[in-house]
Design a protein around this motif. Sequence first.
Motif, PDB file in Angstrom:
ATOM      1  N   THR A   7       0.828  -1.129  -0.025  1.00  0.00           N
ATOM      2  CA  THR A   7       0.122  -0.015   0.043  1.00  0.00           C
ATOM      3  C   THR A   7       0.701   1.301   0.005  1.00  0.00           C
ATOM      4  O   THR A   7       0.293   2.337   0.125  1.00  0.00           O
ATOM      5  CB  THR A   7      -0.867   0.097   1.255  1.00  0.00           C
ATOM      6  OG1 THR A   7      -0.192   0.095   2.394  1.00  0.00           O
ATOM      7  CG2 THR A   7      -1.981  -1.167   1.337  1.00  0.00           C
ATOM      8  N   PHE A   9       4.682   3.808  -1.108  1.00  0.00           N
ATOM      9  CA  PHE A   9       4.978   4.264  -2.232  1.00  0.00           C
ATOM     10  C   PHE A   9       5.406   3.408  -3.440  1.00  0.00           C
ATOM     11  O   PHE A   9       5.039   3.422  -4.750  1.00  0.00           O
ATOM     12  CB  PHE A   9       6.196   5.121  -1.990  1.00  0.00           C
ATOM     13  CG  PHE A   9       7.043   5.751  -3.345  1.00  0.00           C
ATOM     14  CD1 PHE A   9       6.308   6.485  -4.122  1.00  0.00           C
ATOM     15  CD2 PHE A   9       8.373   5.543  -3.224  1.00  0.00           C
ATOM     16  CE1 PHE A   9       7.076   7.027  -5.390  1.00  0.00           C
ATOM     17  CE2 PHE A   9       9.176   6.051  -4.208  1.00  0.00           C
ATOM     18  CZ  PHE A   9       8.365   6.632  -5.243  1.00  0.00           C
ATOM     19  N   LEU A  10       6.326   2.355  -2.956  1.00  0.00           N
ATOM     20  CA  LEU A  10       6.872   1.425  -4.068  1.00  0.00           C
ATOM     21  C   LEU A  10       5.405   0.397  -4.789  1.00  0.00           C
ATOM     22  O   LEU A  10       5.463   0.252  -5.780  1.00  0.00           O
ATOM     23  CB  LEU A  10       7.979   0.652  -3.720  1.00  0.00           C
ATOM     24  CG  LEU A  10       9.243   1.407  -3.573  1.00  0.00           C
ATOM     25  CD1 LEU A  10      10.679   0.660  -3.276  1.00  0.00           C
ATOM     26  CD2 LEU A  10       9.632   2.138  -4.882  1.00  0.00           C
ATOM     27  N   THR A  29      -1.859  -6.377   3.868  1.00  0.00           N
ATOM     28  CA  THR A  29      -1.762  -5.045   4.474  1.00  0.00           C
ATOM     29  C   THR A  29      -2.164  -5.273   5.925  1.00  0.00           C
ATOM     30  O   THR A  29      -2.980  -6.028   6.147  1.00  0.00           O
ATOM     31  CB  THR A  29      -2.635  -4.248   3.791  1.00  0.00           C
ATOM     32  OG1 THR A  29      -2.895  -2.989   4.492  1.00  0.00           O
ATOM     33  CG2 THR A  29      -4.193  -4.808   3.470  1.00  0.00           C
ATOM     34  N   ARG A  30      -1.989  -4.295   6.843  1.00  0.00           N
ATOM     35  CA  ARG A  30      -2.277  -4.228   8.114  1.00  0.00           C
ATOM     36  C   ARG A  30      -3.884  -3.797   8.056  1.00  0.00           C
ATOM     37  O   ARG A  30      -4.399  -3.905   9.154  1.00  0.00           O
ATOM     38  CB  ARG A  30      -1.323  -3.477   9.217  1.00  0.00           C
ATOM     39  CG  ARG A  30      -0.201  -4.170   9.341  1.00  0.00           C
ATOM     40  CD  ARG A  30       0.771  -2.793   9.949  1.00  0.00           C
ATOM     41  NE  ARG A  30       0.773  -1.662   8.878  1.00  0.00           N
ATOM     42  CZ  ARG A  30       0.875  -0.604   9.612  1.00  0.00           C
ATOM     43  NH1 ARG A  30       1.427  -0.175  10.640  1.00  0.00           N
ATOM     44  NH2 ARG A  30       1.201   0.583   8.678  1.00  0.00           N
ATOM     45  N   ARG A  86      10.622  -5.327   8.983  1.00  0.00           N
ATOM     46  CA  ARG A  86      11.326  -5.856   7.914  1.00  0.00           C
ATOM     47  C   ARG A  86      11.489  -7.266   8.357  1.00  0.00           C
ATOM     48  O   ARG A  86      11.383  -8.332   7.428  1.00  0.00           O
ATOM     49  CB  ARG A  86      12.547  -5.079   7.642  1.00  0.00           C
ATOM     50  CG  ARG A  86      12.372  -3.871   7.049  1.00  0.00           C
ATOM     51  CD  ARG A  86      13.456  -2.834   7.004  1.00  0.00           C
ATOM     52  NE  ARG A  86      12.938  -1.717   6.171  1.00  0.00           N
ATOM     53  CZ  ARG A  86      12.203  -0.700   6.643  1.00  0.00           C
ATOM     54  NH1 ARG A  86      11.640  -0.683   7.646  1.00  0.00           N
ATOM     55  NH2 ARG A  86      11.992   0.386   5.794  1.00  0.00           N
TER      56      ARG A  86
END
Length: 304
Positions: A7, A9-10, A29-30, A86
């Motif tokens: 969700t 930028f990249l 996604t959370r 990460r």
Amino acid sequence: MVIAGGTGFLGSCLIDAFKKENWDLHVLTRGASEQKGGVNFVHWNGASISDWARSLEGADAVINLNGKSVDCRYTSKNKALIYSTRLDATHAIGKAIQQCQTPPAVWINASSATIYRHSVVQPMDEYTGEIGSGFSVDVCLKWEAAFNSFKLPSTRKIALRTGIVFGKLGGPLSPLVWLAKLGVGGHQGNGSQYFSWLHAKDFCEIVKFAIENKTMSGAFNATSPTPIPNKQLMKELRAVLRIPFGVPLPKWLLELGAIFIRTETELVLKSRYVIPRKLEEAGYTFQFRTIREALNDLVGRSTQ
Ligand SMILES: NC(=O)c1ccc[n+]([C@@H]2O[C@H](COP(=O)([O-])OP(=O)(O)OC[C@H]3O[C@@H](n4cnc5c(N)ncnc54)[C@H](OP(=O)(O)O)[C@@H]3O)[C@@H](O)[C@H]2O)c1
């Protein structure tokens, strides 16, 4: 294609690019599970396995971009989150792949070009580049170690050591344009630090190339072949924006400003002199080889 942390930028760049090619896109996604804009958003907590793991079954590609942004103050709380978002996500995806009946064909995990040491003289490639030290480097080392800890016989694995990506959808170019428009778009620090950039279209094309090119595996630098000193970057940006002057920002002023805007000067002062040796050897052709081409495309007069 499953994009973890897609969700941001990249991820948004990848969704735009791969939608056009009619990929079946799933984003971990959370946020809530929902169908939106032709994308299937699937809730996960980025750390432990639950229903989301089924999305990986038979996927052509898994791209992991999950991680709290490094554009923040490096407080102990933020540092812990930068690591955990990460490492936990990487471990969870690796374990989920191990449980698949039909594992994904390829797993691309984000890493960063900041893994190499500060260098203004010697370009860093994947063969002879020297790994640096300090917090951000340690994050990358642990991130790649988590990724490399999974031996997955049916899944090709690629770590993308990505440079600073310039795109139209926000991201790191926006604050530089903002500074230039305010008249303070001169060089930052002494301006000699190298800037390893990448156009967002090339980022998406590199992901596509890595999915299709079955000989690729291991760590790849995802940066343009022409990194440039910060002084040149800001000069090119001013030229493209047609701004005749830019007041330079010395290190002490950047350090003061960084406290106010809740970021760290390392993001602009570290010299990232990184070149994409392995990508070029694999036959990848960059769409944007020079910063002038990239900036013209992103913020040039004809694009505004
Ligand atoms: N952008 C670059 O130029 C660049 C360069 C080199 C490496 N990278 C790496 O590539 C990855 C993607 O970059 P990006 O620029 O797309 O990042 P981003 O915009 O910050 O997106 C990252 C995603 O991670 C998820 N996330 C999970 N836990 C989070 C937390 N505690 N706080 C914030 N977000 C959290 C978010 O998704 P949900 O909210 O949907 O869960 C978010 O959309 C990152 O790991 C980054 O370090 C980026």
